[in-house]
Design an enzyme around this catalytic site. Structure first.
Site, PDB file in Angstrom:
ATOM      1  N   PHE A 157       0.813  -1.219   0.000  1.00 46.63           N
ATOM      2  CA  PHE A 157       0.000   0.000   0.000  1.00 46.63           C
ATOM      3  C   PHE A 157       0.846   1.269   0.000  1.00 46.63           C
ATOM      4  CE2 PHE A 157      -2.512  -3.360   2.048  1.00 46.63           C
ATOM      5  CZ  PHE A 157      -3.687  -3.313   1.316  1.00 46.63           C
ATOM      6  N   GLU A 160       4.241   6.688  -3.352  1.00 49.15           N
ATOM      7  CA  GLU A 160       5.484   7.273  -3.820  1.00 49.15           C
ATOM      8  C   GLU A 160       5.728   8.533  -2.991  1.00 49.15           C
ATOM      9  OE1 GLU A 160       5.865   7.662  -8.058  1.00 49.15           O
ATOM     10  OE2 GLU A 160       4.960   5.701  -8.391  1.00 49.15           O
ATOM     11  N   LYS A 215      -6.372  -4.454  -1.998  1.00 48.79           N
ATOM     12  CA  LYS A 215      -5.534  -3.472  -2.680  1.00 48.79           C
ATOM     13  C   LYS A 215      -6.320  -2.685  -3.732  1.00 48.79           C
ATOM     14  CE  LYS A 215      -2.425  -0.987  -4.195  1.00 48.79           C
ATOM     15  NZ  LYS A 215      -1.033  -1.051  -4.471  1.00 48.79           N
ATOM     16  N   CYS A 271      -0.595   4.199 -10.689  1.00 48.92           N
ATOM     17  CA  CYS A 271      -1.452   3.276  -9.928  1.00 48.92           C
ATOM     18  C   CYS A 271      -2.934   3.587 -10.039  1.00 48.92           C
ATOM     19  CB  CYS A 271      -1.035   3.274  -8.465  1.00 48.92           C
ATOM     20  SG  CYS A 271       0.695   2.839  -8.264  1.00 48.92           S
ATOM     21  N   LYS A 274      -4.802   3.387 -13.647  1.00 51.23           N
ATOM     22  CA  LYS A 274      -4.857   2.054 -14.287  1.00 51.23           C
ATOM     23  C   LYS A 274      -5.527   1.030 -13.358  1.00 51.23           C
ATOM     24  CE  LYS A 274      -1.034  -0.239 -12.399  1.00 51.23           C
ATOM     25  NZ  LYS A 274      -1.036  -1.444 -11.622  1.00 51.23           N
TER      26      LYS A 274
HETATM   27  C1  UGA Z   1      -1.391   5.275  -4.537  1.00 48.51           C
HETATM   28  C2  UGA Z   1      -1.996   4.910  -3.182  1.00 48.51           C
HETATM   29  O1  UGA Z   1      -2.177   6.088  -2.402  1.00 48.51           O
HETATM   30  C3  UGA Z   1      -1.086   3.930  -2.435  1.00 48.51           C
HETATM   31  O2  UGA Z   1      -1.689   3.541  -1.202  1.00 48.51           O
HETATM   32  C4  UGA Z   1      -0.871   2.701  -3.320  1.00 48.51           C
HETATM   33  O3  UGA Z   1      -0.004   1.755  -2.699  1.00 48.51           O
HETATM   34  C5  UGA Z   1      -0.254   3.153  -4.629  1.00 48.51           C
HETATM   35  O4  UGA Z   1      -1.129   4.087  -5.286  1.00 48.51           O
HETATM   36  C6  UGA Z   1      -0.050   1.935  -5.485  1.00 48.51           C
HETATM   37  O5  UGA Z   1      -1.046   1.336  -5.912  1.00 48.51           O
HETATM   38  O6  UGA Z   1       1.093   1.508  -5.677  1.00 48.51           O
HETATM   39  P1  UGA Z   1       0.550   6.972  -5.312  1.00 48.51           P
HETATM   40  O7  UGA Z   1       0.196   6.588  -6.716  1.00 48.51           O
HETATM   41  O8  UGA Z   1       1.979   7.011  -4.892  1.00 48.51           O
HETATM   42  O9  UGA Z   1      -0.171   5.966  -4.279  1.00 48.51           O
HETATM   43  O10 UGA Z   1      -0.043   8.427  -5.098  1.00 48.51           O
HETATM   44  P2  UGA Z   1      -1.140   9.114  -4.171  1.00 48.51           P
HETATM   45  O11 UGA Z   1      -0.481   9.804  -3.053  1.00 48.51           O
HETATM   46  O12 UGA Z   1      -2.239   8.189  -3.873  1.00 48.51           O
HETATM   47  O13 UGA Z   1      -1.674  10.215  -5.204  1.00 48.51           O
HETATM   48  C7  UGA Z   1      -2.308   9.825  -6.408  1.00 48.51           C
HETATM   49  C8  UGA Z   1      -2.751  11.015  -7.196  1.00 48.51           C
HETATM   50  O14 UGA Z   1      -3.867  11.638  -6.571  1.00 48.51           O
HETATM   51  C9  UGA Z   1      -1.712  12.118  -7.379  1.00 48.51           C
HETATM   52  O15 UGA Z   1      -1.747  12.569  -8.713  1.00 48.51           O
HETATM   53  C10 UGA Z   1      -2.169  13.193  -6.420  1.00 48.51           C
HETATM   54  O16 UGA Z   1      -1.772  14.478  -6.833  1.00 48.51           O
HETATM   55  C11 UGA Z   1      -3.667  13.016  -6.491  1.00 48.51           C
HETATM   56  N1  UGA Z   1      -4.388  13.549  -5.297  1.00 48.51           N
HETATM   57  C12 UGA Z   1      -4.167  13.005  -4.081  1.00 48.51           C
HETATM   58  C13 UGA Z   1      -5.311  14.580  -5.444  1.00 48.51           C
HETATM   59  O17 UGA Z   1      -5.529  15.081  -6.566  1.00 48.51           O
HETATM   60  N2  UGA Z   1      -5.977  15.026  -4.342  1.00 48.51           N
HETATM   61  C14 UGA Z   1      -5.773  14.516  -3.116  1.00 48.51           C
HETATM   62  O18 UGA Z   1      -6.421  14.984  -2.163  1.00 48.51           O
HETATM   63  C15 UGA Z   1      -4.852  13.476  -2.979  1.00 48.51           C
END
Ligand code: UGA
Length: 444
Positions: A157, A160, A215, A271, A274
């Site tokens: 989980f 990045e 997940k 993540c 997709k």
């Molecule tokens: C996400 C999940 O949060 C992880 O728990 C999971 O393990 C991971 O995918 C995965 O499947 O490997 P990640 O892709 O690193 O993690 O990024 P997030 O922090 O979740 O952000 C995803 C996107 O949402 C980013 O583009 C971020 O800018 C956007 N976001 C996030 C928003 O637009 N608003 C928010 O309030 C939060």
């Protein structure tokens, strides 16, 4: 006593997992077919930007607990591991919603024939529900040790930008085992993660199917939460309300929570986008497609953010982007990352350029990856160069460097002091006080 562990795949997930398992005191071999990646890792440098990872790599290479190889026989050797983690990528299939499992399948195809002794394979990659049970059947057919080789699923989980912390201090550990025939997997996982479990982190043992779904449904929930607030931002725009105040007002309710309620240009990365598509595809295959049709809406709200930001930019420069000079600050899909996969920032920059503007992009870490993915955009060496002569400036990734920009100084560089805050990360009053036209998304 540490365990002997092989980790297959040394991308984001695999490299972090390998380094963190060594940090926990285990003897770890990272295995990949990409020798360039391995050479970089073996020299203590991750081939991507992740705060703190290089330090963990270097410390564990030095103390001898972490090594890398291209050799499967070395990983399955009698002197080495009986614990194998799979951390390869499961990207979206070309032209389809479903996940491409070819990397996972090829690890199993190459590893299983080498397993002559009892072994446990823990899948960490994000896979469609039912994959672990299918792989167990493949292993049964290929491994000399036959049903002494167990396939369990232990989803990851990590986020990045916080990969080390999320791996060493996770919210929970989920382990999916074969409930009909539980073997050693739980005991082995408890040993691997003993230091983490000892700190009180919840350890949930489920069926393999539940673990796989945990997940994908976690990512689907997060994507839904972001699209929910972005849909509310659309309503705020037409109603004259403010999305940040609204998010605060509902976020204080602990049942809702303020996290992941930041409206803006939406979610991207390797993540969330997709994973929701693969989830819909899998539900369809299983005959439950109606259950997830709402994820189509989540996806389209998200993609609409990009289009409406382009639209807003066009309106602000007077109705046409032809010949306009646009500064784009941010290219990574989120801050503290150099990942540009499905990045809203780069997508918006590209769309604006296609409408006839000249676009200069700057990102503190993602320049090289952006250039590779989008070679036709113009790249600046810093904020100042990107903003010289700009008719409009767009902040599309909320890097600390951009939050701390000095509006007075920047104003001397641009042609027109107009800013679009695509992440609602700047202080509107500060920018307006310096004479800028400030535009947030869903804010006034
Ligand atoms: C996400 C999940 O949060 C992880 O728990 C999971 O393990 C991971 O995918 C995965 O499947 O490997 P990640 O892709 O690193 O993690 O990024 P997030 O922090 O979740 O952000 C995803 C996107 O949402 C980013 O583009 C971020 O800018 C956007 N976001 C996030 C928003 O637009 N608003 C928010 O309030 C939060």
């Amino acid at each position: 006593m540490g365990c002997k562990i092989a980790v297959f795949g040394t991308g984001y997930l695999g490299a972090t997992h390998a380094a963190c398992m060594a940090e926990l005191g285990h003897d770890v071999l990272g295995v990949d077919i990409d020798s360039n990646k391995l050479a970089s890792l073996a020299s203590g440098k991750a081939p991507f930007f992740e705060p703190g990872l290089d330090e963990v790599l270097q410390a564990n290479i030095e103390n001898g607990r972490l090594r890398f190889t291209t050799s499967y026989p070395e990983a399955a050797d009698a002197d080495f591991a009986d614990i194998h983690f799979i951390g390869v990528a499961t990207p979206q299939k070309r032209g389809e919603f479903a996940a491409d499992l070819s990397y996972v399948d090829s690890v199993i195809a190459d590893l299983a024939p080498l397993l002559t002794r009892p072994a446990t394979i823990f899948g960490k990659s994000t896979v469609p529900v039912g994959t672990a049970a299918r792989l167990q059947q493949t292993v049964l057919g290929l491994a000399p040790a036959r049903d002494d080789v167990e396939v369990a699923w232990n989803p990851e989980f990590l986020r990045e930008g916080y990969a080390i912390r999320d791996t060493l201090q996770p919210d929970r550990i989920v382990l999916g085992i074969d409930r009909e025939r539980p073997g050693r997997a739980e005991q082995v996982a408890r040993q691997v993660y003993s230091d983490i479990i000892a700190t009180g982190v919840p350890f949930l043992v489920t069926s393999r199917e539940t673990a796989e779904l945990a997940k994908t449904s976690a990512n689907a929930f997060l994507a839904t939460k972001i699209s929910f607030i972005n849909a509310m931002a659309e309503v705020c725009d037409v109603a004259g309300a403010d999305i940040i105040e609204l998010a605060d007002a509902i976020g204080y309710d602990p049942r809702i929570g303020r996290k992941f309620l930041n409206a803006g240009v939406g979610f991207g990365g390797g993540c969330l986008p997709k994973d929701i598509r693969a989830f819909m595809a899998r539900a369809g295959e299983l005959g439950a497609n109606q259950a997830l049709t709402f994820l189509r809406e989540v996806d389209s709200i998200n993609m609409r953010r990009r289009a409406s930001t382009v639209e807003k930019t066009r309106e602000l420069v007077g109705g046409s982007l032809i010949g306009a000079r646009v500064a784009v600050l941010g290219a990574a899909f989120k801050p503290d990352s150099d990942d540009v996969r499905d990045s809203p920032a780069l997508n918006i920059a590209g769309q604006i350029q296609l409408q006839g503007a000249s676009v200069a992009v700057y990102d503190p870490k993602a320049m090289e990856n952006s250039r590779r993915l989008f070679p036709t955009l113009e790249y600046a060496v810093g904020v100042a160069e990107a903003c010289i002569g700009a008719d409009i400036t767009l902040v599309l990734t909320e890097w600390e460097e951009f939050r701390n920009l000095d509006p007075a100084k920047l104003k001397t560089l641009v042609r027109e002091p107009r800013i679009v805050d695509g992440r609602n990360c700047l202080d509107p009053e500060r920018w307006r006080a310096c004479g800028w036209t400030y535009n947030g998304l869903g804010t006034r």
